[in-house]
Design a protein around this motif. Structure first.
Motif, PDB file in Angstrom:
ATOM      1  N   SER A 188     -28.122 -87.951 -46.259  1.00  0.00           N
ATOM      2  CA  SER A 188     -28.062 -87.197 -47.510  1.00  0.00           C
ATOM      3  C   SER A 188     -29.347 -86.394 -47.622  1.00  0.00           C
ATOM      4  CB  SER A 188     -28.010 -88.135 -48.722  1.00  0.00           C
ATOM      5  OG  SER A 188     -26.832 -88.876 -48.747  1.00  0.00           O
ATOM      6  N   LEU A 189     -29.345 -85.462 -48.549  1.00  0.00           N
ATOM      7  CA  LEU A 189     -30.591 -84.807 -48.931  1.00  0.00           C
ATOM      8  C   LEU A 189     -31.195 -85.618 -50.062  1.00  0.00           C
ATOM      9  CD1 LEU A 189     -29.202 -81.171 -48.942  1.00  0.00           C
ATOM     10  CD2 LEU A 189     -30.584 -82.266 -47.155  1.00  0.00           C
ATOM     11  N   ALA A 190     -32.500 -85.885 -49.965  1.00  0.00           N
ATOM     12  CA  ALA A 190     -33.102 -86.787 -50.942  1.00  0.00           C
ATOM     13  C   ALA A 190     -34.350 -86.195 -51.603  1.00  0.00           C
ATOM     14  CB  ALA A 190     -33.414 -88.123 -50.285  1.00  0.00           C
ATOM     15  N   PRO A 191     -34.141 -85.222 -52.493  1.00  0.00           N
ATOM     16  CA  PRO A 191     -35.287 -84.787 -53.284  1.00  0.00           C
ATOM     17  C   PRO A 191     -35.751 -85.975 -54.124  1.00  0.00           C
ATOM     18  CG  PRO A 191     -33.233 -83.949 -54.220  1.00  0.00           C
ATOM     19  CD  PRO A 191     -32.885 -84.579 -52.909  1.00  0.00           C
ATOM     20  N   HIS A 192     -37.056 -86.282 -54.107  1.00  0.00           N
ATOM     21  CA  HIS A 192     -37.526 -87.543 -54.678  1.00  0.00           C
ATOM     22  C   HIS A 192     -37.178 -87.704 -56.148  1.00  0.00           C
ATOM     23  CE1 HIS A 192     -40.709 -89.913 -56.756  1.00  0.00           C
ATOM     24  NE2 HIS A 192     -40.376 -90.788 -55.829  1.00  0.00           N
ATOM     25  N   ALA A 193     -37.572 -86.703 -56.962  1.00  0.00           N
ATOM     26  CA  ALA A 193     -37.338 -86.826 -58.414  1.00  0.00           C
ATOM     27  C   ALA A 193     -37.661 -85.495 -59.077  1.00  0.00           C
ATOM     28  CB  ALA A 193     -38.227 -87.924 -58.992  1.00  0.00           C
ATOM     29  N   PHE A 202     -35.639 -77.391 -55.295  1.00  0.00           N
ATOM     30  CA  PHE A 202     -34.306 -77.863 -55.710  1.00  0.00           C
ATOM     31  C   PHE A 202     -33.230 -76.830 -55.367  1.00  0.00           C
ATOM     32  CE2 PHE A 202     -35.932 -81.228 -58.785  1.00  0.00           C
ATOM     33  CZ  PHE A 202     -35.206 -82.263 -58.226  1.00  0.00           C
ATOM     34  N   LYS A 203     -33.553 -75.536 -55.575  1.00  0.00           N
ATOM     35  CA  LYS A 203     -32.549 -74.497 -55.272  1.00  0.00           C
ATOM     36  C   LYS A 203     -32.205 -74.472 -53.785  1.00  0.00           C
ATOM     37  CE  LYS A 203     -33.802 -71.335 -59.011  1.00  0.00           C
ATOM     38  NZ  LYS A 203     -34.672 -70.176 -59.266  1.00  0.00           N
ATOM     39  N   LYS A 204     -33.249 -74.621 -52.961  1.00  0.00           N
ATOM     40  CA  LYS A 204     -32.976 -74.650 -51.512  1.00  0.00           C
ATOM     41  C   LYS A 204     -32.113 -75.864 -51.146  1.00  0.00           C
ATOM     42  CE  LYS A 204     -37.240 -72.314 -50.123  1.00  0.00           C
ATOM     43  NZ  LYS A 204     -38.662 -72.595 -49.791  1.00  0.00           N
ATOM     44  N   ILE A 205     -32.411 -76.987 -51.793  1.00  0.00           N
ATOM     45  CA  ILE A 205     -31.656 -78.208 -51.487  1.00  0.00           C
ATOM     46  C   ILE A 205     -30.175 -78.037 -51.856  1.00  0.00           C
ATOM     47  CG2 ILE A 205     -31.362 -80.611 -52.276  1.00  0.00           C
ATOM     48  CD1 ILE A 205     -34.572 -80.624 -52.270  1.00  0.00           C
ATOM     49  N   ARG A 206     -29.910 -77.369 -52.979  1.00  0.00           N
ATOM     50  CA  ARG A 206     -28.508 -77.112 -53.347  1.00  0.00           C
ATOM     51  C   ARG A 206     -27.819 -76.256 -52.284  1.00  0.00           C
ATOM     52  NH1 ARG A 206     -24.474 -79.046 -54.141  1.00  0.00           N
ATOM     53  NH2 ARG A 206     -24.917 -79.993 -56.155  1.00  0.00           N
ATOM     54  N   THR A 207     -28.550 -75.272 -51.773  1.00  0.00           N
ATOM     55  CA  THR A 207     -27.969 -74.404 -50.739  1.00  0.00           C
ATOM     56  C   THR A 207     -27.622 -75.208 -49.479  1.00  0.00           C
ATOM     57  OG1 THR A 207     -29.305 -72.583 -51.569  1.00  0.00           O
ATOM     58  CG2 THR A 207     -28.354 -72.317 -49.366  1.00  0.00           C
ATOM     59  N   TYR A 208     -28.573 -76.032 -49.030  1.00  0.00           N
ATOM     60  CA  TYR A 208     -28.296 -76.856 -47.838  1.00  0.00           C
ATOM     61  C   TYR A 208     -27.142 -77.830 -48.094  1.00  0.00           C
ATOM     62  CZ  TYR A 208     -32.940 -75.251 -46.420  1.00  0.00           C
ATOM     63  OH  TYR A 208     -34.020 -74.490 -46.109  1.00  0.00           O
ATOM     64  N   GLN A 211     -23.965 -75.847 -47.779  1.00  0.00           N
ATOM     65  CA  GLN A 211     -23.692 -75.366 -46.419  1.00  0.00           C
ATOM     66  C   GLN A 211     -23.320 -76.502 -45.472  1.00  0.00           C
ATOM     67  OE1 GLN A 211     -27.181 -73.166 -45.316  1.00  0.00           O
ATOM     68  NE2 GLN A 211     -26.520 -71.299 -46.386  1.00  0.00           N
ATOM     69  N   LEU A 212     -23.991 -77.642 -45.653  1.00  0.00           N
ATOM     70  CA  LEU A 212     -23.821 -78.733 -44.686  1.00  0.00           C
ATOM     71  C   LEU A 212     -22.889 -79.833 -45.190  1.00  0.00           C
ATOM     72  CD1 LEU A 212     -27.610 -78.939 -43.747  1.00  0.00           C
ATOM     73  CD2 LEU A 212     -25.790 -77.976 -42.312  1.00  0.00           C
ATOM     74  N   GLY A 213     -22.447 -79.700 -46.428  1.00  0.00           N
ATOM     75  CA  GLY A 213     -21.574 -80.740 -46.979  1.00  0.00           C
ATOM     76  C   GLY A 213     -22.278 -82.073 -47.141  1.00  0.00           C
ATOM     77  N   LEU A 214     -23.559 -82.043 -47.498  1.00  0.00           N
ATOM     78  CA  LEU A 214     -24.329 -83.281 -47.656  1.00  0.00           C
ATOM     79  C   LEU A 214     -24.468 -83.658 -49.133  1.00  0.00           C
ATOM     80  CD1 LEU A 214     -27.264 -82.685 -45.134  1.00  0.00           C
ATOM     81  CD2 LEU A 214     -25.263 -84.162 -44.833  1.00  0.00           C
TER      82      LEU A 214
END
Lengths: 438, 438
Positions: A188-193, A202-208, A211-214
């Motif tokens: 998974s993608l795990a932005p800490h908090a 956070f915006k980049k994490i949403r994009t990934y 795109q990757l279905g994570l």
């Protein structure tokens, strides 16, 4: 018969009770589950099964393997440090300085191994992790044959592990690529908090994620402090901010969710957020008492995590399940409680669904992988049995774990770890870290 | 060596750690405790001890035996019945009708035996009981060599056990006279609760308590309902009423005390009441979350009970100790927490003092009776050990209980019951009761 069965590609498990965690929440009596090439091949009444290679569990219940939905496995190296300090001293004097001083790939690898052995011995077959050096935790899980969903951690400051967002990104995705073919490992993608990750990250994490279905695995509204800080810095509550950034959605797993007002709950409901509750940790760290009844009503799926060993200090999902159930009873209202099936679903099929692994694990159904736990209910602690699931949840403990299979392989047999290489040295290695720290 | 030692009148126990629970809260390292004729004879550094008959515990902590300050042992026969019913249904459909239908001397004797075995296996060496047929519970304790303080129950209505106050009185005192010479058995007066005992009966109980020097063991402010009913019927809160009746005092043990306002707390403080908290039961029965920090500040001594098996459903004081400690952290204030020594004292020396048994038990000191528990801390659950008491309280569970001695006799050895007659048939007998009920 049990002695040999782990090496066979075909064996049966005969159980007094089987909780399937299927859609009908079926509790079978006197059935046998057959495992062929690591998968559940058939489930039939025990009377008609006379094949060899049948393991007879006796007066036990067979359930899907438990899923620990939130932990920091490697934190076993700080298990029991300064448990009676007040929170700010605990963090500032005991946790953060030691993480800063000692964290390394080797520490995470060695301390995660101790966590893996504790989880297997507690009936956990899958864990959802978030920590630095994710490849070290994945290696520990693979070494002992445990299933793990490993978070690619993102945090907007420098740590021993990485320097900045792009460094976390590069290391996280290099790890993911490297372990892509490991059937026990997912990511998974795990932005800490919210308080440690910027809007831009956070915006980049949403994009990934798209795109990757994570899935996204993130701490959320753990403490009142976190909310107050967000109000000061951003003028809005953390969950509002994440909503505006487009982070929330059915692929989002929000960990803790202790402090929720009506507006927060509406966002949880409208965005179909999955909630991971860690009640022992919330109490231990004085975060607050999680609002379990609101969670149940408003979250998409509610599941349970132990959190790391420094803040619990047991990696036993069963203990947190009992505590969660107890806490649903104290909102001052007379109401129906979750049935024992609903509770068991939280730590099995609902957890698998939150991780998008419910095609493979989380229930005892044909074609699923054989991640299974047998809990012995024959002893003085769990007898008499009016309802086997209820005996397990309210009277049971990790000492009721009888056998554990992950991916069809026997990992724990007759209350002992088996087929585990090098288990003896695991404690010794973590002791050496403790000796350095103390 | 361990094999034989239980039959000797002289033996030593060599421990990595010993928590004495003495006035200085000493935690000894690498000491040996010597037991002579059931009493603690000496405690010396292990280096100088080379005698035979020394049991070496390994990486364990030796503590005074745990004291379960409130239970209804015989209620094991209803353990796990209808756990997920709402409270009123649970009481009205499952508990009360079955008690009315089945309660008898034999049931209490047989079901109490199961409780005794569970308590020994959970590190409990003394329990404080309140139930019908007290002689049956005392016989069960004596059969397995467990120490028990047995309440002489008073309740102002007819039950299977007795018809009216004078019948309860006669039966209770006949029991007390009969068991007067049993060194394992002591007694208290146990008026059930303010809502089930009349003013007149309470006054008589105070007279007997004074004349006989007996403590009083009574449920108090368990639920908001109880307080509301008292306000309707008597115009005052239950604790006010007991105060006016002269019942309260340093010999009074109030069980639960979940709902306490400032005026209640003043009465607790001024009357030097002992509080027995049962946090698992309070949560399970939706009574409320006990105000643990107020209790600690205002009670004379605060100790812990598991309550009966129908409302917990574990007779493990260690589990309740962890829960109590967790609950002290969630009053929304940053403050110091009880140290692990203070927590252990609650379930050992403070409990012994509440029962007026602190001259005999509750600490590891010269001349005290050898009620002792060894907890193994060497395993994956409790390693690494930064602080052995903290490991025990926060990471430990009943499965860490290694050996148990009561009155110098070994009852539990290497994680198994020993020297216990007829243990196998105990579960079978309770199963028969369950089969009748289900």
């Amino acid at each position: 018969m049990l002695e040999d069965s782990s090496n066979h590609t075909y064996f049966g498990i005969k159980a007094r009770w089987i909780y399937t965690a299927n859609k009908h929440q079926e509790l079978l009596q006197n059935h046998t589950v057959f495992i062929k090439n690591r998968l559940i091949e058939k489930i039939i009444p025990s009377d008609s099964s006379s094949q060899s290679d049948i393991i007879d569990l006796g007066e036990s219940i067979l359930t899907p393997g438990l899923i620990n939905m939130h932990t920091h496995s490697a934190m076993t190296f700080l298990k029991g440090i300064a448990d009676d300090q007040k929170l700010s001293d605990w963090l500032e004097q005991s946790i953060w300085p030691n993480e800063a001083k000692y964290l390394s790939h080797d520490l995470v690898y060695e301390a995660s191994q101790l966590a893996c052995l504790e989880m297997i011995s507690s009936g956990v077959t899958t864990f959802n992790d978030m920590y630095f050096y994710p490849e070290a935790t994945a290696k520990a899980a693979i070494k002992f044959g445990l299933r793990a969903n490993i978070g690619l951690i993102f945090i907007d400051f420098k740590t021993n592990y990485a320097n900045d967002f792009s460094d976390y990104f590069d290391k996280g995705f290099a790890f993911r690529d490297h372990f892509r073919d490991e059937s026990l490992i997912s990511t998974s993608l795990a932005p800490h908090a919210p308080y440690t990750v910027s809007d831009e990250s956070f915006k980049k994490i949403r994009t990934y994620a798209d795109q990757l279905g994570l899935n996204i695995h993130c701490h959320l509204h753990e403490t009142q402090w976190e909310i107050d800080e967000s109000l000061k810095k951003f003028g809005i509550r953390p969950i509002d901010r994440l909503h505006k950034l487009g982070i929330l959605g059915p692929d989002f797993m929000g960990v803790h969710c202790v402090h929720l007002n009506e507006s927060d709950l509406r966002l949880i409901e409208s965005n179909q957020i999955n909630i991971i509750s860690c009640p022992s940790s919330n109490l231990k760290l004085a975060s607050g008492i999680p609002p379990v009844n609101s969670m149940i009503k408003r979250g998409k799926l509610v599941t349970l995590g132990t959190d790391g060993s420094a803040s619990n200090n047991k990696l036993s999902v069963l203990d947190d399940l009992k505590l969660f159930s107890l806490l649903q009873r104290n909102d001052g209202k007379e109401h129906e409680f979750l049935k024992s099936q609903d509770l068991m679903d939280m730590v099995t099929i609902n957890a698998a669904e939150s991780l998008d692994l419910d095609d493979e694990i989380g229930s005892i159904e044909l074609g699923k992988k054989a991640d299974l736990v047998a809990f012995d209910l024959s002893n003085i602690f769990t007898q008499p049995v009016y309802d086997p699931l209820s005996s397990l949840i309210y009277s049971g403990s990790r000492d009721n774990v009888q056998h554990v299979w992950v991916d069809g392989e026997l990992k724990f047999k007759n209350k002992q770890l088996v087929n585990i290489a090098d288990a003896e040295s695991v404690i010794e290695k973590v002791k050496l870290w403790k000796n350095k720290i103390q």
